[in-house]
Design a protein around this motif. Sequence first.
Motif, PDB file in Angstrom:
ATOM      1  N   LEU A 107       0.779  -1.114   0.057  1.00  0.00           N
ATOM      2  CA  LEU A 107       0.109   0.065   0.217  1.00  0.00           C
ATOM      3  C   LEU A 107       0.830   1.210   0.145  1.00  0.00           C
ATOM      4  O   LEU A 107       0.579   2.238  -0.576  1.00  0.00           O
ATOM      5  CB  LEU A 107      -0.972   0.004   1.150  1.00  0.00           C
ATOM      6  CG  LEU A 107      -2.247  -1.065   1.021  1.00  0.00           C
ATOM      7  CD1 LEU A 107      -2.958  -1.084   2.287  1.00  0.00           C
ATOM      8  CD2 LEU A 107      -2.973  -0.553  -0.092  1.00  0.00           C
ATOM      9  N   PRO A 108       2.005   1.103   0.838  1.00  0.00           N
ATOM     10  CA  PRO A 108       2.821   2.531   0.602  1.00  0.00           C
ATOM     11  C   PRO A 108       3.161   2.898  -0.852  1.00  0.00           C
ATOM     12  O   PRO A 108       3.260   4.060  -1.107  1.00  0.00           O
ATOM     13  CB  PRO A 108       3.951   2.479   1.429  1.00  0.00           C
ATOM     14  CG  PRO A 108       3.588   1.265   2.421  1.00  0.00           C
ATOM     15  CD  PRO A 108       2.439   0.477   1.803  1.00  0.00           C
ATOM     16  N   ALA A 109       3.401   1.849  -1.622  1.00  0.00           N
ATOM     17  CA  ALA A 109       3.737   2.020  -3.014  1.00  0.00           C
ATOM     18  C   ALA A 109       2.660   2.848  -3.649  1.00  0.00           C
ATOM     19  O   ALA A 109       2.781   3.565  -4.583  1.00  0.00           O
ATOM     20  CB  ALA A 109       4.349   0.734  -3.678  1.00  0.00           C
ATOM     21  N   CYS A 110       1.382   2.407  -3.642  1.00  0.00           N
ATOM     22  CA  CYS A 110       0.282   2.759  -4.044  1.00  0.00           C
ATOM     23  C   CYS A 110       0.207   4.347  -3.676  1.00  0.00           C
ATOM     24  O   CYS A 110      -0.092   5.227  -4.684  1.00  0.00           O
ATOM     25  CB  CYS A 110      -1.175   2.136  -3.847  1.00  0.00           C
ATOM     26  SG  CYS A 110      -1.035   0.253  -4.122  1.00  0.00           S
ATOM     27  N   GLY A 111       0.369   4.572  -2.480  1.00  0.00           N
ATOM     28  CA  GLY A 111       0.252   6.025  -2.009  1.00  0.00           C
ATOM     29  C   GLY A 111       1.225   6.907  -2.421  1.00  0.00           C
ATOM     30  O   GLY A 111       0.990   7.982  -2.630  1.00  0.00           O
ATOM     31  N   ASN A 112       2.646   6.369  -2.557  1.00  0.00           N
ATOM     32  CA  ASN A 112       3.783   7.327  -3.044  1.00  0.00           C
ATOM     33  C   ASN A 112       3.587   7.771  -4.242  1.00  0.00           C
ATOM     34  O   ASN A 112       3.814   8.899  -4.900  1.00  0.00           O
ATOM     35  CB  ASN A 112       5.140   6.373  -2.976  1.00  0.00           C
ATOM     36  CG  ASN A 112       5.446   5.947  -1.674  1.00  0.00           C
ATOM     37  OD1 ASN A 112       4.984   6.598  -0.739  1.00  0.00           O
ATOM     38  ND2 ASN A 112       6.317   5.224  -1.633  1.00  0.00           N
ATOM     39  N   ILE A 113       2.649   7.005  -5.282  1.00  0.00           N
ATOM     40  CA  ILE A 113       2.562   7.763  -6.697  1.00  0.00           C
ATOM     41  C   ILE A 113       0.953   7.877  -7.059  1.00  0.00           C
ATOM     42  O   ILE A 113       0.679   8.007  -8.054  1.00  0.00           O
ATOM     43  CB  ILE A 113       3.119   6.497  -7.820  1.00  0.00           C
ATOM     44  CG1 ILE A 113       2.476   5.305  -7.389  1.00  0.00           C
ATOM     45  CG2 ILE A 113       4.602   6.499  -7.585  1.00  0.00           C
ATOM     46  CD1 ILE A 113       2.725   4.076  -8.601  1.00  0.00           C
ATOM     47  N   ALA A 114       0.449   7.952  -5.943  1.00  0.00           N
ATOM     48  CA  ALA A 114      -1.091   8.161  -6.037  1.00  0.00           C
ATOM     49  C   ALA A 114      -1.813   7.132  -6.837  1.00  0.00           C
ATOM     50  O   ALA A 114      -2.649   7.603  -7.462  1.00  0.00           O
ATOM     51  CB  ALA A 114      -1.384   9.606  -6.358  1.00  0.00           C
ATOM     52  N   LEU A 135      -4.209   5.369  -6.961  1.00  0.00           N
ATOM     53  CA  LEU A 135      -5.706   5.036  -6.079  1.00  0.00           C
ATOM     54  C   LEU A 135      -6.244   3.705  -6.507  1.00  0.00           C
ATOM     55  O   LEU A 135      -6.744   2.962  -5.754  1.00  0.00           O
ATOM     56  CB  LEU A 135      -6.599   6.428  -6.270  1.00  0.00           C
ATOM     57  CG  LEU A 135      -8.122   6.186  -5.665  1.00  0.00           C
ATOM     58  CD1 LEU A 135      -7.536   6.211  -4.252  1.00  0.00           C
ATOM     59  CD2 LEU A 135      -8.842   7.364  -5.921  1.00  0.00           C
ATOM     60  N   MET A 136      -6.482   3.424  -8.089  1.00  0.00           N
ATOM     61  CA  MET A 136      -7.202   2.390  -8.388  1.00  0.00           C
ATOM     62  C   MET A 136      -6.457   1.136  -7.961  1.00  0.00           C
ATOM     63  O   MET A 136      -6.883   0.155  -7.639  1.00  0.00           O
ATOM     64  CB  MET A 136      -7.182   2.239  -9.789  1.00  0.00           C
ATOM     65  CG  MET A 136      -8.283   3.331 -10.347  1.00  0.00           C
ATOM     66  SD  MET A 136      -9.563   3.630  -9.483  1.00  0.00           S
ATOM     67  CE  MET A 136     -10.538   1.987  -9.862  1.00  0.00           C
ATOM     68  N   ALA A 166      -6.316  -3.553  -3.770  1.00  0.00           N
ATOM     69  CA  ALA A 166      -5.541  -4.094  -2.589  1.00  0.00           C
ATOM     70  C   ALA A 166      -6.691  -4.077  -1.373  1.00  0.00           C
ATOM     71  O   ALA A 166      -6.639  -5.196  -0.651  1.00  0.00           O
ATOM     72  CB  ALA A 166      -4.118  -3.412  -2.406  1.00  0.00           C
ATOM     73  N   HIS A 167      -7.380  -2.780  -1.376  1.00  0.00           N
ATOM     74  CA  HIS A 167      -8.374  -2.961  -0.284  1.00  0.00           C
ATOM     75  C   HIS A 167      -9.360  -3.923  -0.529  1.00  0.00           C
ATOM     76  O   HIS A 167      -9.913  -4.476   0.543  1.00  0.00           O
ATOM     77  CB  HIS A 167      -8.761  -1.411  -0.327  1.00  0.00           C
ATOM     78  CG  HIS A 167      -9.983  -1.261   0.885  1.00  0.00           C
ATOM     79  ND1 HIS A 167     -10.514   0.194   1.065  1.00  0.00           N
ATOM     80  CD2 HIS A 167     -10.186  -1.886   1.768  1.00  0.00           C
ATOM     81  CE1 HIS A 167     -11.252  -0.148   1.997  1.00  0.00           C
ATOM     82  NE2 HIS A 167     -11.145  -1.085   2.713  1.00  0.00           N
ATOM     83  N   GLY A 168      -9.892  -3.898  -1.708  1.00  0.00           N
ATOM     84  CA  GLY A 168     -10.883  -5.051  -2.055  1.00  0.00           C
ATOM     85  C   GLY A 168     -10.385  -6.606  -1.872  1.00  0.00           C
ATOM     86  O   GLY A 168     -11.032  -7.422  -1.223  1.00  0.00           O
ATOM     87  N   PHE A 169      -9.261  -6.756  -2.192  1.00  0.00           N
ATOM     88  CA  PHE A 169      -8.335  -7.745  -1.868  1.00  0.00           C
ATOM     89  C   PHE A 169      -8.456  -8.310  -0.318  1.00  0.00           C
ATOM     90  O   PHE A 169      -8.733  -9.268   0.134  1.00  0.00           O
ATOM     91  CB  PHE A 169      -6.922  -8.163  -2.336  1.00  0.00           C
ATOM     92  CG  PHE A 169      -6.223  -9.298  -2.076  1.00  0.00           C
ATOM     93  CD1 PHE A 169      -6.433 -10.412  -2.841  1.00  0.00           C
ATOM     94  CD2 PHE A 169      -5.551  -9.455  -1.029  1.00  0.00           C
ATOM     95  CE1 PHE A 169      -5.632 -11.531  -2.653  1.00  0.00           C
ATOM     96  CE2 PHE A 169      -4.851 -10.801  -0.696  1.00  0.00           C
ATOM     97  CZ  PHE A 169      -4.968 -11.608  -1.652  1.00  0.00           C
ATOM     98  N   GLU A 195      -2.661   9.265 -12.296  1.00  0.00           N
ATOM     99  CA  GLU A 195      -3.002   8.075 -12.623  1.00  0.00           C
ATOM    100  C   GLU A 195      -4.352   8.483 -13.564  1.00  0.00           C
ATOM    101  O   GLU A 195      -5.122   9.013 -13.228  1.00  0.00           O
ATOM    102  CB  GLU A 195      -3.639   7.235 -11.280  1.00  0.00           C
ATOM    103  CG  GLU A 195      -3.955   5.813 -11.647  1.00  0.00           C
ATOM    104  CD  GLU A 195      -4.432   5.294 -10.363  1.00  0.00           C
ATOM    105  OE1 GLU A 195      -4.462   3.882 -10.375  1.00  0.00           O
ATOM    106  OE2 GLU A 195      -5.021   5.836  -9.548  1.00  0.00           O
ATOM    107  N   VAL A 196      -4.404   7.691 -14.708  1.00  0.00           N
ATOM    108  CA  VAL A 196      -5.357   7.750 -15.719  1.00  0.00           C
ATOM    109  C   VAL A 196      -5.931   6.450 -16.170  1.00  0.00           C
ATOM    110  O   VAL A 196      -5.227   5.731 -16.651  1.00  0.00           O
ATOM    111  CB  VAL A 196      -4.964   8.872 -16.993  1.00  0.00           C
ATOM    112  CG1 VAL A 196      -5.902   8.862 -17.976  1.00  0.00           C
ATOM    113  CG2 VAL A 196      -4.377  10.104 -16.194  1.00  0.00           C
ATOM    114  N   LYS A 197      -7.042   6.061 -15.965  1.00  0.00           N
ATOM    115  CA  LYS A 197      -7.568   5.047 -16.571  1.00  0.00           C
ATOM    116  C   LYS A 197      -6.775   3.489 -15.884  1.00  0.00           C
ATOM    117  O   LYS A 197      -6.260   2.798 -16.799  1.00  0.00           O
ATOM    118  CB  LYS A 197      -7.525   4.938 -18.003  1.00  0.00           C
ATOM    119  CG  LYS A 197      -8.323   5.723 -18.667  1.00  0.00           C
ATOM    120  CD  LYS A 197      -8.371   5.910 -20.371  1.00  0.00           C
ATOM    121  CE  LYS A 197      -9.201   7.088 -20.754  1.00  0.00           C
ATOM    122  NZ  LYS A 197      -8.999   7.103 -22.421  1.00  0.00           N
TER     123      LYS A 197
END
Length: 803
Positions: A388-395, A397-398, A403-406, A625-627
């Motif tokens: 999750l920190p990797a997702c946050g570092n580059i925003a 979101l999807m 990962a949240h759904g998982f 993040e786009v599409k």
Amino acid sequence: MSRQALHLFDTPSILSLLTSSSSLSQARQSHAHILKTGLSIDTHFNTKLLSLYTHHLCFADAELVLDSIPQPDLFSFSTLIYASSKLNRFTHVLSLFSKMLSRGLLPDSHVLPSAFKACTGLSDLKSGKQVHGIGFVSGFVSDSYVQSSLVHMYVKCNQLRDAHKVVDEISEPDVFSWSALVSGYAKQGCVSKAKGVFDEMGSLGIAPNLVTWNGLIAGFNQSGCYLESIYMFKNMHLRGFKSDGTSISSVLPSVGDLEDLNVGIQIHGYAVKQGIELDKCVVSALIDMYGKCACSSAMSQVFDEMDQLDLGACNALVAGLSRNGLADEALMVFKQFKSKEMDLNVVSWTSVIACCSQNGKDMEALDLFREMQIAGVRPNSVTIPCLLPACGNIAALMHGKAAHGFSLRRGISFDVYVGSALIDMYAKCGRIEASQLFFDGMPTRNLVCWNALMAGYAMHGKAKEVMEIFHLMLRSGQKPDFISFTCILSACSQSGLTEEGQYYFNSMSGEHGIEARVEHYACMVTLLGRAGKLEEAYSIIKKMPYKPDACVWGALLSSCRVHKNMSLGEIAADKLFKLEPKNPGNYILLSNIYASKGKWDEVDKVRDMMKSMGLRKNPGCSWIEVKNKVHVLLAGDKSHPQMTQIIEKLDKFSMEMKKSGSFPITDFVLQDVEEQDKEQILCGHSEKLAVVFGLLNTRPGSPLRVIKNLRICGDCHAVIKFISNFERREIFVRDTNRFHHFKDGQTELIEPPSVMDRAKAVKGVAEEKLAGLQLSSSVGFENGRLDIKTDSAVAVSLITEPL
């Protein structure tokens, strides 16, 4: 089997087939004949069948036999209970034990240890105490073997007082029970108790063995009593005991955590003399120790000297390389293991994902997570907080939502570490409301969760909310730590709340008994520096109880850059050049101070200094993040396929701004060039490129979220503010300090309501959404806690959609 074949069996021949050497096929033939001839009422035959079926691990067949016995005896249950216990089928053991009691049968000294082992394996203290009581009734609780298993059960369930009582009641004390008790106290960090019980063993004439010593060494290591662990290891040798692989692999983690390389080398030499340096556990522990002691060459050498690859050692090597910032090497080693078709487990994948996430390789971390799932390895409650920190570092979101759904599907979303990582991820992706909503719905919260939420609000410049959450945390009974104060001081410095920041800084030691660390002084320097009180900030640095580090001097230098204070800036830069000679950012800041004063000769000197050291300015870089795909844009990059369209749209915005009376703020171009060139340079800033790229590739009216690796400049701030109004877009830009919110030409959103009011409002909107979806769901709210019960996909949607 035919009738004619069944008649061939007589009682002796059936008994000859019901031996431990009989095959499963023979057992089933005999079972069929027993049923056919009515011999199933014979307990002797059924007991033989039970033994044979459990020998072949056919527990379903064995239970059918047990259920068919009209009046099973204790031995019938004992056979099946013991076999299930041996295979760690603990839930099944307790089920059989309960069934046995319902038949009016009390356990004996053979059944009770199996029942205690099952309670131990399940950490089921309640059932363990019930079995203990039944043991008293049956009269077998005084059996030494029963007492030993009872001690282990209480130790495993951290009931050391009860375990100690049982040990004291043993008529013939044995070394195993006392060793378990000693180990239990050591694991809980009860140093004096562990040593006291150890000495008591000696006074009773019970000589400690290697198991006793290993229990002490490993226990103290696990409880963080690293010096005691090493002391016990040395003491063991003074008493004439020889270490085995368990001793060495138990003490080496303590050596590593203390970063005592000399002791580590001595233990390594001892392992070589004992001929156990190639033991798998020892190799992994040596690699881990050398990694913690920042001795990567020795770590690699130990690995290379292995006679065959071991998964534990491979995992330790990846973790060690990552710990020492050698992310590229760690990733390369992992790929080599993968190419050799090693059976990589969840620890392997989690280690390399954490390595990438912690070392700025966020895209690689996301790719590895996908590969992990393709490889059939299921992520766990450790993997998700590493991703999750990797997702946050580059925003991304999807990806974070996925990962949240998982984690929801796996039932681990409310693990406190997964939960705190989700709070942090949503905040870094610009969804602080989602962070708050998820926090409100957590069934349990620890300090990490509170800190994650405060850090999120601080990042968004919401100092008022941070202070409110801090006091809500205190009222809940949770004590703050040094991270809590870092969050609140950071929030005060972001919002320019000088008096409030000074109050919280003073309350750390005065009210909470927490000594200020370097990071708190850095926050205070930033707080005073932003308020223009640079001399006061410098005074704090000079009065620090310990040597200021690069963070503190960096905070002062940044403030000098903002306020163009050259004299203090030179002092701070001089300190930084000694502390971080290879950090180009410090040279750039000093160069910018000189440039703001028009001292171009000094600018050239700083740049020549950088050139002679082989240092280059970090290029401005932004992510959007786009599409479901993260796009990276570099400052001044001409190679992007849509760059022509991006520049055309930027030129259009520039013309519209000039029509409205706004002009580029060329003061932020700290180069000795013409005014027209300065405008061109400003156009190439990465955050502008990312925002326009987002405008070109998303639907009108949708919000944009951009992350930048450097501070946003004043001109970009003004341009993006204009774009938000011109395009009617809500735009979030996160730089190295905080989030900047742009909406309707304003740089701040409307003053938000309190945390409690927001949670209540979110509850109302959530109820409306659930009603509209016609789901059998509920929304509860009590004492600041929000509880949504619905399916996982809808839950993620409710949490992450703008409310």
